[in-house]
Design a protein around this motif. Structure first.
Motif, PDB file in Angstrom:
ATOM      1  N   TYR A 349      89.880  -0.690 108.477  1.00 52.44           N
ATOM      2  CA  TYR A 349      89.718  -1.818 109.398  1.00 52.44           C
ATOM      3  C   TYR A 349      89.896  -3.148 108.669  1.00 52.44           C
ATOM      4  CZ  TYR A 349      88.064   1.885 112.439  1.00 52.44           C
ATOM      5  OH  TYR A 349      87.978   3.048 113.175  1.00 52.44           O
ATOM      6  N   ARG A 350      89.544  -3.196 107.413  1.00 51.24           N
ATOM      7  CA  ARG A 350      89.786  -4.406 106.613  1.00 51.24           C
ATOM      8  C   ARG A 350      91.293  -4.665 106.491  1.00 51.24           C
ATOM      9  NH1 ARG A 350      86.605  -6.858 102.361  1.00 51.24           N
ATOM     10  NH2 ARG A 350      85.120  -5.224 102.852  1.00 51.24           N
ATOM     11  N   SER A 351      92.072  -3.610 106.219  1.00 49.00           N
ATOM     12  CA  SER A 351      93.520  -3.777 106.094  1.00 49.00           C
ATOM     13  C   SER A 351      94.131  -4.262 107.405  1.00 49.00           C
ATOM     14  CB  SER A 351      94.175  -2.464 105.663  1.00 49.00           C
ATOM     15  OG  SER A 351      93.824  -2.133 104.335  1.00 49.00           O
ATOM     16  N   LEU A 352      93.680  -3.684 108.519  1.00 45.90           N
ATOM     17  CA  LEU A 352      94.193  -4.117 109.818  1.00 45.90           C
ATOM     18  C   LEU A 352      93.784  -5.556 110.118  1.00 45.90           C
ATOM     19  CD1 LEU A 352      93.406  -0.808 111.690  1.00 45.90           C
ATOM     20  CD2 LEU A 352      95.699  -1.746 111.343  1.00 45.90           C
ATOM     21  N   LEU A 353      92.546  -5.909 109.780  1.00 43.81           N
ATOM     22  CA  LEU A 353      92.067  -7.272 109.965  1.00 43.81           C
ATOM     23  C   LEU A 353      92.925  -8.262 109.194  1.00 43.81           C
ATOM     24  CD1 LEU A 353      89.938  -9.467 110.703  1.00 43.81           C
ATOM     25  CD2 LEU A 353      88.597  -8.654 108.750  1.00 43.81           C
ATOM     26  N   ASN A 354      93.183  -7.959 107.922  1.00 43.62           N
ATOM     27  CA  ASN A 354      93.940  -8.898 107.093  1.00 43.62           C
ATOM     28  C   ASN A 354      95.407  -8.962 107.501  1.00 43.62           C
ATOM     29  OD1 ASN A 354      91.805  -9.863 105.550  1.00 43.62           O
ATOM     30  ND2 ASN A 354      91.943  -8.184 104.082  1.00 43.62           N
ATOM     31  N   THR A 355      95.937  -7.871 108.022  1.00 38.94           N
ATOM     32  CA  THR A 355      97.289  -7.925 108.577  1.00 38.94           C
ATOM     33  C   THR A 355      97.338  -8.868 109.769  1.00 38.94           C
ATOM     34  OG1 THR A 355      97.811  -5.671 107.851  1.00 38.94           O
ATOM     35  CG2 THR A 355      99.118  -6.558 109.670  1.00 38.94           C
ATOM     36  N   GLY A 356      96.341  -8.770 110.629  1.00 40.87           N
ATOM     37  CA  GLY A 356      96.266  -9.681 111.770  1.00 40.87           C
ATOM     38  C   GLY A 356      96.191 -11.131 111.334  1.00 40.87           C
ATOM     39  N   ARG A 357      95.439 -11.378 110.270  1.00 41.65           N
ATOM     40  CA  ARG A 357      95.343 -12.751 109.766  1.00 41.65           C
ATOM     41  C   ARG A 357      96.689 -13.249 109.264  1.00 41.65           C
ATOM     42  NH1 ARG A 357      89.637 -11.408 106.743  1.00 41.65           N
ATOM     43  NH2 ARG A 357      88.256 -12.401 108.275  1.00 41.65           N
ATOM     44  N   CYS A 358      97.391 -12.414 108.507  1.00 40.47           N
ATOM     45  CA  CYS A 358      98.700 -12.827 107.989  1.00 40.47           C
ATOM     46  C   CYS A 358      99.648 -13.195 109.127  1.00 40.47           C
ATOM     47  CB  CYS A 358      99.319 -11.704 107.148  1.00 40.47           C
ATOM     48  SG  CYS A 358      98.515 -11.422 105.556  1.00 40.47           S
ATOM     49  N   ILE A 359      99.676 -12.349 110.145  1.00 39.37           N
ATOM     50  CA  ILE A 359     100.563 -12.612 111.279  1.00 39.37           C
ATOM     51  C   ILE A 359     100.176 -13.908 111.986  1.00 39.37           C
ATOM     52  CG2 ILE A 359     101.239 -11.762 113.558  1.00 39.37           C
ATOM     53  CD1 ILE A 359     101.052  -8.914 112.381  1.00 39.37           C
ATOM     54  N   ALA A 360      98.876 -14.099 112.227  1.00 36.51           N
ATOM     55  CA  ALA A 360      98.419 -15.301 112.931  1.00 36.51           C
ATOM     56  C   ALA A 360      98.674 -16.557 112.107  1.00 36.51           C
ATOM     57  CB  ALA A 360      96.932 -15.167 113.267  1.00 36.51           C
ATOM     58  N   TRP A 361      98.368 -16.516 110.820  1.00 32.82           N
ATOM     59  CA  TRP A 361      98.558 -17.697 109.971  1.00 32.82           C
ATOM     60  C   TRP A 361     100.045 -18.029 109.817  1.00 32.82           C
ATOM     61  CZ3 TRP A 361      94.809 -15.695 105.601  1.00 32.82           C
ATOM     62  CH2 TRP A 361      93.492 -15.771 106.069  1.00 32.82           C
ATOM     63  N   ASN A 362     100.870 -17.039 109.645  1.00 33.46           N
ATOM     64  CA  ASN A 362     102.311 -17.301 109.511  1.00 33.46           C
ATOM     65  C   ASN A 362     102.890 -17.844 110.806  1.00 33.46           C
ATOM     66  OD1 ASN A 362     102.471 -16.493 106.821  1.00 33.46           O
ATOM     67  ND2 ASN A 362     102.918 -14.375 107.339  1.00 33.46           N
ATOM     68  N   ARG A 363     102.421 -17.302 111.936  1.00 29.63           N
ATOM     69  CA  ARG A 363     102.918 -17.803 113.220  1.00 29.63           C
ATOM     70  C   ARG A 363     102.516 -19.262 113.411  1.00 29.63           C
ATOM     71  NH1 ARG A 363     100.192 -14.590 116.609  1.00 29.63           N
ATOM     72  NH2 ARG A 363     101.787 -12.958 116.531  1.00 29.63           N
ATOM     73  N   ALA A 364     101.303 -19.606 113.036  1.00 27.12           N
ATOM     74  CA  ALA A 364     100.831 -20.983 113.207  1.00 27.12           C
ATOM     75  C   ALA A 364     101.627 -21.954 112.353  1.00 27.12           C
ATOM     76  CB  ALA A 364      99.347 -21.069 112.869  1.00 27.12           C
ATOM     77  N   GLN A 365     102.060 -21.486 111.176  1.00 20.17           N
ATOM     78  CA  GLN A 365     102.805 -22.362 110.257  1.00 20.17           C
ATOM     79  C   GLN A 365     104.305 -22.174 110.357  1.00 20.17           C
ATOM     80  OE1 GLN A 365      99.418 -22.368 106.676  1.00 20.17           O
ATOM     81  NE2 GLN A 365     101.581 -22.122 106.207  1.00 20.17           N
ATOM     82  N   GLN A 366     104.735 -21.219 111.203  1.00 17.39           N
ATOM     83  CA  GLN A 366     106.158 -20.880 111.312  1.00 17.39           C
ATOM     84  C   GLN A 366     106.738 -20.620 109.923  1.00 17.39           C
ATOM     85  OE1 GLN A 366     107.739 -24.238 113.640  1.00 17.39           O
ATOM     86  NE2 GLN A 366     107.585 -22.970 115.474  1.00 17.39           N
ATOM     87  N   ASP A 367     106.045 -19.725 109.216  1.00 18.73           N
ATOM     88  CA  ASP A 367     106.388 -19.448 107.826  1.00 18.73           C
ATOM     89  C   ASP A 367     106.066 -17.981 107.550  1.00 18.73           C
ATOM     90  OD1 ASP A 367     107.137 -19.754 105.206  1.00 18.73           O
ATOM     91  OD2 ASP A 367     105.540 -21.154 104.666  1.00 18.73           O
ATOM     92  N   THR A 368     106.413 -17.518 106.360  1.00 16.44           N
ATOM     93  CA  THR A 368     106.062 -16.150 105.943  1.00 16.44           C
ATOM     94  C   THR A 368     105.265 -16.179 104.645  1.00 16.44           C
ATOM     95  OG1 THR A 368     108.194 -15.913 104.797  1.00 16.44           O
ATOM     96  CG2 THR A 368     108.068 -15.100 107.076  1.00 16.44           C
ATOM     97  N   ARG A 369     104.476 -17.201 104.455  1.00 15.48           N
ATOM     98  CA  ARG A 369     103.743 -17.373 103.198  1.00 15.48           C
ATOM     99  C   ARG A 369     102.731 -16.268 102.956  1.00 15.48           C
ATOM    100  NH1 ARG A 369     101.562 -20.376  99.221  1.00 15.48           N
ATOM    101  NH2 ARG A 369      99.290 -20.510  99.054  1.00 15.48           N
ATOM    102  N   TYR A 370     102.016 -15.844 103.988  1.00 10.21           N
ATOM    103  CA  TYR A 370     100.894 -14.927 103.798  1.00 10.21           C
ATOM    104  C   TYR A 370     101.349 -13.482 103.993  1.00 10.21           C
ATOM    105  CZ  TYR A 370      98.431 -19.300 103.999  1.00 10.21           C
ATOM    106  OH  TYR A 370      98.022 -20.601 103.737  1.00 10.21           O
ATOM    107  N   PHE A 371     100.862 -12.591 103.130  1.00 10.79           N
ATOM    108  CA  PHE A 371     101.352 -11.222 103.166  1.00 10.79           C
ATOM    109  C   PHE A 371     100.293 -10.258 102.635  1.00 10.79           C
ATOM    110  CE2 PHE A 371     102.347 -12.892  99.002  1.00 10.79           C
ATOM    111  CZ  PHE A 371     102.141 -11.832  98.115  1.00 10.79           C
TER     112      PHE A 371
END
Length: 476
Positions: A349-371
């Motif tokens: 669940y931690r891995s899924l949580l952090n994947t969700g964060r990466c997607i949300a943060w990258n979408r907000a910044q229109q970037d692919t910085r977080y992975f």
């Protein structure tokens, strides 16, 4: 599609262990690993229709990773891990009320973590126990519903919701529906601190028919991805990396690598000095251009107090050992870190949580910085490696560190019938070679389509009758 997550009652939890002996010593951080136990969990759940099913999971009990206190022996570390497993078992059996698979995790997460911290255990160590139980519960839920791990997650069979605030506002159900597993994944080979690079580095050989040196590994498996351990001793690291580069640079096609600091640096300045030294060394030019990220270089005591935004290491930096609490990645992001590792020993669940964060943060910044990166804790052939592969594959990560197959002689220590069962159930994932069933890696890739079977990525069961019950923890 999303389905109504079934509420499950947990009726029984059995814990086992068996020894694992390494064919080659594995040096990482402050430890040289030659043997350690592997833990197994079996959980029986009962569904709302009255039917029951067993699920299982497995994970190595690696010393000096969860807790790197040098005052503790490896045996002390094993007792710690046994203790958090028994503590998690008691917690999950203490409440007979049914809950979703995720609900059992959410119900006990904070109380279990607090109970372990009261014993002097850090959160990374504490979460080892629930990590195994949650996988076993999910395995049983998949079997009750005749679903594969992939289908179950895409439909949110576990019932992941915002009952823990960390999961709020990430659109987890929509995220899960969007995940698409691949039929294969690239294996990122680990070069440990003691590993021979060429035959000239070896005082003596095993000559067991398996590759021993980095040269031999590349020739045998065709890897394109590598994970290079660094020691925190700058001149030694430069010399060793130059030796490694002399082998990897022979490849006409591109290769890629990560640098793993394993907490060997006290400050960001020490990290900067390493990367500047690499860039100033001509024979490391191609290797430096091939490095995609740097993993946990700074000790966990200081990593989330260190602002990386004020230095320019030249590559993205991620956390691994600092990923102790659910919101560690949020703290790391504020300090300039770009990523975090996925490891099943820290919890699915931690891995899924952090994947969700990466997607949300990258979408907000229109970037692919977080992975997310996919790292290994010497996962062993069978349940452990299969469940980890299925998770990172579903997350869309295209390469994963794999080292258990190199440092351990496959399933050689397991009963022949168990080896046969796993080979028959997963003929793409395993092969029989040099007297044992082992992970199959060809052209640097692992085929894993067979993981899309009913249950959490395993069409075979380990031989629990050949194991011993998990010892009592004994850490007060």
């Amino acid at each position: 599609m999303t389905i109504d997550a079934p509420r499950l009652g947990i009726e029984a939890i059995e814990l086992y262990e068996r020894p694992v002996r390494l064919r080659l010593p594995f040096r990482f951080g402050v430890v040289t690993l030659t043997e350690c136990p592997q833990a197994f969990a079996r959980v029986r759940v009962r569904g709302p229709d009255g039917r029951a099913a067993w699920g299982a999971s497995a994970e190595l009990m690696a010393p000096k990773w969860f807790d790197k206190n040098l005052q503790l022996s490896n045996e002390d570390n094993f007792r710690q891990l046994r203790t958090v497993l028994w503590t998690a078992r008691d917690a999950y059996l203490s409440d007979s009320l049914p809950a979703t698979a995720f609900g059992h995790f959410a119900r006990h997460h904070h109380a279990h973590e607090d109970a372990c911290v009261a014993r002097g255990f850090n959160p990374l160590l504490a979460n080892y126990g629930p990590a195994l139980l949650d996988r076993a519960v999910l395995d049983a839920a998949c079997r009750l519903n005749d679903m594969s791990f992939y289908d179950a997650l895409q439909a949110n069979l576990p019932g992941i919701d915002d009952s823990l605030p960390s999961f709020a506002n990430l659109g987890m159900s929509a995220l899960l529906r969007s995940l698409r597993p691949a039929a294969s994944i690239e294996a990122r080979h680990t070069v440990g601190l003691l590993d021979a690079i060429t035959a000239d580095d070896q005082a003596q050989r095993l000559d067991d028919g398996l590759p021993e040196t980095l040269e031999e590994v590349v020739a045998a498996y065709g890897h394109r991805w590598f994970k290079l351990k660094v020691s925190g001793q700058r001149q030694h690291d430069i010399e060793r990396l130059s030796h490694i580069a002399a082998v990897l640079d022979r490849r006409p096609e591109p290769y890629f690598a990560s640098l793993d600091g394993n907490e060997q640096y006290a400050t960001a300045q020490e990290l900067l000095e390493l990367t500047e030294a690499i860039r100033a060394t001509p024979q490391l030019a191609r290797l430096w251009s091939s490095i995609v990220f740097i993993e946990q270089p700074i000790s966990r005591q200081h990593a989330l107090e260190t602002d990386l935004r004020h230095i320019r290491p030249g590559k993205p930096v991620i956390i691994d050992e600092s990923d102790g609490v659910l919101d560690a990645f949020v703290q790391a992001r504020a300090c300039g870190y770009a990523g975090v590792s996925s490891k099943t020993c820290k919890g699915i669940y931690r891995s899924l949580l952090n994947t969700g964060r990466c997607i949300a943060w990258n979408r907000a910044q229109q970037d692919t910085r977080y992975f997310m990166s996919a790292e290994d804790l010497t996962t062993q052939a069978g349940l452990s490696v299969q469940q980890d592969l299925a998770l990172v594959n579903l997350l869309g990560i295209t390469h994963v560190e794999r080292n258990g197959h190199h440092y351990v002689n496959g399933m050689a220590a397991q009963p022949p019938a168990e080896q046969d069962a796993f080979l028959q159930a997963h003929p793409d994932l395993y092969e029989r070679r040099h007297g044992a069933v082992r992970l199959a890696i060809h052209s640097g890739r692992i085929l894993c389509a067979s993981l899309a079977c009913v249950g959490y990525a395993s069409g075979a069961d380990p031989d629990f009758s050949a194991m011993q019950p998990l010892e009592a923890g004994g850490m007060e």
